[in-house]
Design a protein around this motif. Structure first.
Motif, PDB file in Angstrom:
ATOM      1  N   LYS A 337      10.666   7.131  13.490  1.00 29.28           N
ATOM      2  CA  LYS A 337      10.585   8.395  14.231  1.00 29.28           C
ATOM      3  C   LYS A 337       9.713   8.257  15.474  1.00 29.28           C
ATOM      4  CE  LYS A 337      10.740  11.060   9.896  1.00 29.28           C
ATOM      5  NZ  LYS A 337       9.918  11.906   9.000  1.00 29.28           N
ATOM      6  N   ASN A 338       8.624   7.506  15.329  1.00 29.45           N
ATOM      7  CA  ASN A 338       7.622   7.440  16.394  1.00 29.45           C
ATOM      8  C   ASN A 338       6.963   6.063  16.357  1.00 29.45           C
ATOM      9  OD1 ASN A 338       5.614   7.890  18.287  1.00 29.45           O
ATOM     10  ND2 ASN A 338       4.371   9.164  16.910  1.00 29.45           N
ATOM     11  N   PRO A 339       7.537   5.075  17.061  1.00 30.06           N
ATOM     12  CA  PRO A 339       7.016   3.704  16.979  1.00 30.06           C
ATOM     13  C   PRO A 339       5.561   3.594  17.445  1.00 30.06           C
ATOM     14  CG  PRO A 339       9.187   3.744  17.996  1.00 30.06           C
ATOM     15  CD  PRO A 339       8.730   5.164  17.907  1.00 30.06           C
ATOM     16  N   ARG A 340       4.734   2.960  16.625  1.00 32.90           N
ATOM     17  CA  ARG A 340       3.334   2.670  16.952  1.00 32.90           C
ATOM     18  C   ARG A 340       2.940   1.388  16.224  1.00 32.90           C
ATOM     19  NH1 ARG A 340      -0.620   7.256  17.672  1.00 32.90           N
ATOM     20  NH2 ARG A 340       0.527   9.195  18.041  1.00 32.90           N
ATOM     21  N   PRO A 341       2.016   0.606  16.758  1.00 34.75           N
ATOM     22  CA  PRO A 341       1.499  -0.553  16.017  1.00 34.75           C
ATOM     23  C   PRO A 341       0.718  -0.080  14.782  1.00 34.75           C
ATOM     24  CG  PRO A 341       0.882  -0.620  18.346  1.00 34.75           C
ATOM     25  CD  PRO A 341       1.408   0.749  18.084  1.00 34.75           C
ATOM     26  N   GLY A 363       5.252  -8.024   7.867  1.00 38.68           N
ATOM     27  CA  GLY A 363       6.237  -7.694   8.885  1.00 38.68           C
ATOM     28  C   GLY A 363       6.108  -6.293   9.431  1.00 38.68           C
ATOM     29  N   LEU A 364       5.214  -5.493   8.837  1.00 36.90           N
ATOM     30  CA  LEU A 364       5.023  -4.101   9.269  1.00 36.90           C
ATOM     31  C   LEU A 364       3.649  -3.894   9.887  1.00 36.90           C
ATOM     32  CD1 LEU A 364       6.385  -1.261   9.217  1.00 36.90           C
ATOM     33  CD2 LEU A 364       5.276  -0.897   6.996  1.00 36.90           C
ATOM     34  N   ALA A 365       2.607  -4.464   9.232  1.00 36.97           N
ATOM     35  CA  ALA A 365       1.232  -4.281   9.719  1.00 36.97           C
ATOM     36  C   ALA A 365       0.861  -5.390  10.697  1.00 36.97           C
ATOM     37  CB  ALA A 365       0.250  -4.277   8.549  1.00 36.97           C
ATOM     38  N   ARG A 366       0.238  -5.005  11.799  1.00 33.37           N
ATOM     39  CA  ARG A 366      -0.179  -5.985  12.803  1.00 33.37           C
ATOM     40  C   ARG A 366      -1.470  -6.687  12.388  1.00 33.37           C
ATOM     41  NH1 ARG A 366      -0.626  -4.553  19.177  1.00 33.37           N
ATOM     42  NH2 ARG A 366       1.611  -4.331  18.815  1.00 33.37           N
ATOM     43  N   HIS A 367      -2.362  -5.966  11.711  1.00 33.99           N
ATOM     44  CA  HIS A 367      -3.666  -6.534  11.368  1.00 33.99           C
ATOM     45  C   HIS A 367      -4.276  -5.738  10.223  1.00 33.99           C
ATOM     46  CE1 HIS A 367      -7.115  -9.077  12.125  1.00 33.99           C
ATOM     47  NE2 HIS A 367      -7.920  -8.028  12.247  1.00 33.99           N
ATOM     48  N   ALA A 389      -5.240 -10.719   1.584  1.00 29.64           N
ATOM     49  CA  ALA A 389      -4.303 -10.207   2.589  1.00 29.64           C
ATOM     50  C   ALA A 389      -3.623 -11.359   3.322  1.00 29.64           C
ATOM     51  CB  ALA A 389      -5.025  -9.291   3.574  1.00 29.64           C
ATOM     52  N   GLU A 390      -4.398 -12.415   3.607  1.00 34.10           N
ATOM     53  CA  GLU A 390      -3.819 -13.581   4.297  1.00 34.10           C
ATOM     54  C   GLU A 390      -2.812 -14.305   3.407  1.00 34.10           C
ATOM     55  OE1 GLU A 390      -7.314 -15.692   5.469  1.00 34.10           O
ATOM     56  OE2 GLU A 390      -7.630 -14.475   7.277  1.00 34.10           O
ATOM     57  N   GLU A 391      -3.089 -14.332   2.099  1.00 31.68           N
ATOM     58  CA  GLU A 391      -2.136 -14.917   1.152  1.00 31.68           C
ATOM     59  C   GLU A 391      -0.795 -14.186   1.201  1.00 31.68           C
ATOM     60  OE1 GLU A 391      -3.920 -14.773  -2.688  1.00 31.68           O
ATOM     61  OE2 GLU A 391      -5.385 -16.356  -2.252  1.00 31.68           O
ATOM     62  N   ALA A 392      -0.853 -12.896   1.522  1.00 37.98           N
ATOM     63  CA  ALA A 392       0.365 -12.081   1.611  1.00 37.98           C
ATOM     64  C   ALA A 392       1.040 -12.210   2.976  1.00 37.98           C
ATOM     65  CB  ALA A 392       0.044 -10.623   1.320  1.00 37.98           C
ATOM     66  N   GLY A 393       0.463 -13.038   3.833  1.00 40.32           N
ATOM     67  CA  GLY A 393       1.079 -13.271   5.134  1.00 40.32           C
ATOM     68  C   GLY A 393       0.618 -12.342   6.229  1.00 40.32           C
ATOM     69  N   LEU A 394      -0.539 -11.695   6.038  1.00 45.28           N
ATOM     70  CA  LEU A 394      -1.053 -10.755   7.036  1.00 45.28           C
ATOM     71  C   LEU A 394      -2.245 -11.352   7.776  1.00 45.28           C
ATOM     72  CD1 LEU A 394      -0.974  -7.455   4.913  1.00 45.28           C
ATOM     73  CD2 LEU A 394       0.760  -8.265   6.515  1.00 45.28           C
ATOM     74  N   SER A 395      -2.448 -10.918   9.003  1.00 45.58           N
ATOM     75  CA  SER A 395      -3.655 -11.251   9.759  1.00 45.58           C
ATOM     76  C   SER A 395      -4.767 -10.341   9.284  1.00 45.58           C
ATOM     77  CB  SER A 395      -3.387 -11.035  11.257  1.00 45.58           C
ATOM     78  OG  SER A 395      -4.593 -10.951  11.978  1.00 45.58           O
ATOM     79  N   ALA A 396      -5.919 -10.902   8.896  1.00 43.81           N
ATOM     80  CA  ALA A 396      -6.966 -10.074   8.294  1.00 43.81           C
ATOM     81  C   ALA A 396      -8.349 -10.553   8.686  1.00 43.81           C
ATOM     82  CB  ALA A 396      -6.835 -10.089   6.767  1.00 43.81           C
ATOM     83  N   GLU A 397      -9.296  -9.619   8.687  1.00 45.50           N
ATOM     84  CA  GLU A 397     -10.705  -9.967   8.903  1.00 45.50           C
ATOM     85  C   GLU A 397     -11.588  -8.968   8.163  1.00 45.50           C
ATOM     86  OE1 GLU A 397     -12.624  -8.914  12.786  1.00 45.50           O
ATOM     87  OE2 GLU A 397     -10.546  -8.506  13.385  1.00 45.50           O
ATOM     88  N   PRO A 398     -12.692  -9.455   7.574  1.00 48.39           N
ATOM     89  CA  PRO A 398     -13.610  -8.560   6.871  1.00 48.39           C
ATOM     90  C   PRO A 398     -14.551  -7.865   7.846  1.00 48.39           C
ATOM     91  CG  PRO A 398     -14.333 -10.836   6.638  1.00 48.39           C
ATOM     92  CD  PRO A 398     -13.060 -10.876   7.421  1.00 48.39           C
TER      93      PRO A 398
END
Length: 441
Positions: A337-341, A363-367, A389-398
């Protein structure tokens, strides 16, 4: 509302009794006998079990009954900010959270009746539910199961008006088993011989088979989602269908396609419990239903003020892979409906499948910013959660806190205003609402 008296009573109980679960009905049954068995003096009970969607079903059931003019008690757990949220007492114009003095007196009375016997705090607080609900007039009581079903402290209700089983998936494996059929058998334990059963949308055919076979063995009149009732989207509205025909309703106020099935289960449950729900009441329920920390849009508050200008902020306490999937689907709908990162700010506890939860957002979350859950002893350290989160293929930082994550985003963000999901745990969601200054009412 001051919470001092009731909080003090509960804190005292926690020094005397274990805080966690000890699945058995013996202790709570003994205590309820000393209290005169208040669970036998309740109005018609809608008893709700399941892994995901229990709270939403309770919220829709309450909205439906109140829209039809009925007085309704509601018990849910856990709470988000204050213990009082677990007890909504019937009132004209809509139920109200229990007053602090009424709550504190009931806790004191139940604790005194227990006479220092070994018992869990959850069992005492469940007995408080029955005391409060039996002593205040209402036409219906909606009671959510705490954990499992068969041995949950709420499962002392002999003749529920209806037992509802919402979607089942793996969760609380240490208590309920590590296969979905074992968990389904535990949840099915709330069914009572000859009493109506509503089975909500199930993602597992194995779970569905266990539930149907249990209901048949107990001679329970049963309606099953997708077979006897269902809901679907049409022209931006929700169509509910059962043997009585169709209802063309507004889309539920709670976002996400999964809420169509939750709303449908509630309509089926309220009808199975013997209440008539007209079209006008159902329309009002869909537009007035409220359920904090379940795809709740935060539009104001101390934390909201720290976010990048124009950011869209959602809060959801979902905490297992099944919840991750429906939350991700709801956010994907928002994206259409409303594209946003999309950026996640996540805190989780160590009894949950963290990688499984995060996998839904690949594939949905940027970070992902991971933060500690300071409100729970079981919180996963933020650096460890970032690895999951990185194991799931996401970019992550604490980072150290939600506030820090929001300020980092605000100071570094370049581009369209982001969509932010804060979540991963109900404990975490409650702490966020408290810090934001917007607790449930």
């Amino acid at each position: 509302m001051t919470t001092l008296s009731a909080e003090r009573e509960i804190e005292h109980l926690m020094t005397l009794h274990p805080k966690g679960f000890d699945l058995s009905l013996d202790r709570v049954t003994r205590l309820l006998e000393r209290l005169g068995n208040p669970q036998d003096r309740l109005p018609p009970v809608i008893h709700i079990a399941g892994t995901n969607g229990k709270g939403s079903c309770a919220a829709f059931s309450r909205a439906l009954l109140e829209a039809a003019g009925h007085l309704v008690h509601v018990h849910t757990s856990p709470h988000l900010v204050n213990w009082h949220e677990r007890y909504r007492l019937a009132a004209e114009g809509g139920g109200k959270l229990v007053d602090d003095d009424v709550f504190a007196e009931a806790i004191s009375r139940v604790a005194e009746a227990n006479q220092g016997q070994t018992i869990t705090v959850f069992e005492i607080l469940t007995a408080v539910t029955f005391v409060l609900f039996s002593e205040h007039p209402a036409e219906a009581a909606i009671i959510e199961v705490g954990l499992g079903g068969r041995f949950d402290a709420t499962n002392v209700i002999k003749r529920p008006a209806v037992s509802v089983i919402m979607p089942i998936s793996l969760d609380h494996e240490a208590y309920l088993g590590d296969r979905v059929e074992l968990i389904a058998a535990e949840k099915a334990g709330i069914m009572k011989r000859g009493c109506p059963v509503v089975i909500g949308a199930q993602e597992s055919d194995t779970a569905l088979q266990v539930l149907i076979e249990t209901a048949e063995r107990l001679d329970c009149p049963t309606v099953v989602y997708g077979q006897d009732f269902l809901a679907f989207e049409e022209n931006g509205r929700m169509v509910y269908q059962d043997e009585d025909g169709l209802m063309d309703l507004p889309s539920p106020r709670l976002p996400g396609r999964h809420q169509y099935a939750n709303a449908a289960a509630a309509i089926a449950a309220v009808k199975a419990a013997g209440f008539e729900i007209g079209h006008r009441a159902a329309e009002r329920a869909m537009t007035h239903v409220a359920w904090p920390a379940r795809m709740q849009k935060l539009t104001q508050g101390k934390l909201v003020d720290l976010a990048p200008k124009g950011a869209e902020i959602w809060l959801d306490g979902g905490h297992n892979p099944g919840a991750g999937i429906v939350i991700a689907e709801a956010l994907a709908e928002q994206e259409e409906k409303n594209p946003r990162p999309l950026v996640l700010i996540s805190g989780m506890i160590n009894t949950k499948d963290q990688t499984g939860y995060f996998s839904a957002f690949k594939g949905l979350a940027r970070h992902v910013y991971t933060v500690p859950v300071s409100s729970s002893d079981a919180g996963v350290p933020n650096d460890e959660l970032a690895l999951r989160a990185e194991e799931a293929g996401l970019s992550a930082e604490p980072v150290s806190s939600v506030a820090s994550a929001l300020m980092l985003l605000r100071d570094s963000w370049d581009g369209p205003a982001p969509r932010i999901l804060i979540g991963g745990s109900l404990y975490f969601a409650g702490a966020v609402l408290a810090e934001n200054g917007t607790p449930p009412t």
